[in-house]
Design an enzyme around this catalytic site. Structure first.
Site, PDB file in Angstrom:
ATOM      1  N   GLY A  34       0.941  -1.207  -0.076  1.00  0.00           N
ATOM      2  CA  GLY A  34      -0.116  -0.015   0.020  1.00  0.00           C
ATOM      3  C   GLY A  34       0.801   1.242  -0.418  1.00  0.00           C
ATOM      4  O   GLY A  34       2.036   1.600   0.543  1.00  0.00           O
ATOM      5  N   SER A  35       0.739   1.953  -0.752  1.00  0.00           N
ATOM      6  CA  SER A  35       1.354   3.277  -0.857  1.00  0.00           C
ATOM      7  C   SER A  35       0.522   4.467  -1.825  1.00  0.00           C
ATOM      8  O   SER A  35      -0.664   4.792  -2.250  1.00  0.00           O
ATOM      9  CB  SER A  35       2.666   3.329  -1.932  1.00  0.00           C
ATOM     10  OG  SER A  35       2.007   2.551  -2.841  1.00  0.00           O
ATOM     11  N   THR A  36       1.043   5.338  -2.129  1.00  0.00           N
ATOM     12  CA  THR A  36       0.646   6.777  -2.707  1.00  0.00           C
ATOM     13  C   THR A  36       1.663   7.294  -4.029  1.00  0.00           C
ATOM     14  O   THR A  36       3.050   7.526  -3.288  1.00  0.00           O
ATOM     15  CB  THR A  36       0.650   7.843  -1.235  1.00  0.00           C
ATOM     16  OG1 THR A  36      -0.167   7.594  -1.079  1.00  0.00           O
ATOM     17  CG2 THR A  36       0.123   9.411  -2.804  1.00  0.00           C
TER      18      THR A  36
END
Length: 230
Positions: free
Chosen positions: A188-190
């Protein structure tokens, strides 16, 4: 299903470990149904890891205009901001932030044809990528780019609470076509796209929209001067 080479340690190493455990179980445990259950669990776990590292083939639509900025990642738009100054563009900028859950494809792609100026990896925290604060303080990698018309832009890969490794093999001087793979963030990340906030720049997405890397049009920054995109 093509798997991202950047994840070979996880899907390759994990597959090897799962195979060794399964073989040992069949050699040491005499109860067949127990062996089948263990083998089934290991298989499901490996496919879950492999699914995360999937790397589907994507080709940007030929209908996009020369100034089109397509999504550098799969996910959900978590913010669209205008700031007075950003280091990517040395002036006013538009920031389009994309949140990637563990279910999204995590391979990042170029928003347009660019030349890489430099990359800058910065240490930081590992807050939940769904929070606004994470975009400011989390570990990240900045990819400074330039179009052939000298317009500056950038892609920022930001880690999350689960994501602990950012992959970016680019070097200064690399020239990349639109939609080309530029790296990935593990788990999970941006990902942020930063473009100049010119008077004629147009944003085509809003918070909550679902986007796909190399497919969805995020913004348009009209070409400056003569010439064409490479």
């Amino acid at each position: 299903m093509r798997l991202a080479p950047a994840g070979i340690r996880e899907w390759g190493g994990g597959g090897l470990i799962a195979l060794i455990i399964a073989v040992m179980c069949w050699l040491l445990i005499s109860t067949i149904w127990v062996n089948w259950i263990i083998t089934g669990i290991l298989t499901v776990l490996w496919f879950a890891v492999a699914w995360f590292f999937r790397d589907p083939s994507r080709r940007p639509s030929s209908s996009f205009g020369i100034g089109a900025m397509i999504s550098p990642a799969d996910g959900c738009i978590s913010a669209v901001e205008r700031v007075d100054h950003h280091e990517f563009v040395n002036g006013p900028a538009i920031i389009v932030r994309i949140f990637l859950s563990v279910l999204n494809v995590h391979v990042n792609r170029t928003p347009c044809a660019v030349e890489v100026i430099r990359t800058d990896y910065r240490r930081g925290r590992f807050l939940d990528a769904r929070t606004d604060e994470s975009a400011k303080v989390n570990e990240c990698n900045l990819i400074f780019c330039r179009r052939d018309d000298s317009v500056l832009l950038g892609v920022r890969q930001v880690s999350g609470a689960i994501a602990r490794r950012i992959v970016c093999p680019l070097e200064p001087g690399d020239r990349l076509a639109r939609g080309v793979r530029l790296g990935m963030i593990k788990f999970g990340s941006t990902t942020e796209l930063v473009v100049p906030d010119f008077d004629d720049a147009v944003v085509h997405v809003s918070v909550g929209d679902r986007v796909k890397g190399a497919v969805t049009l995020l913004a348009e920054v009209p070409w400056r001067g003569s010439g064409t995109e490479v």
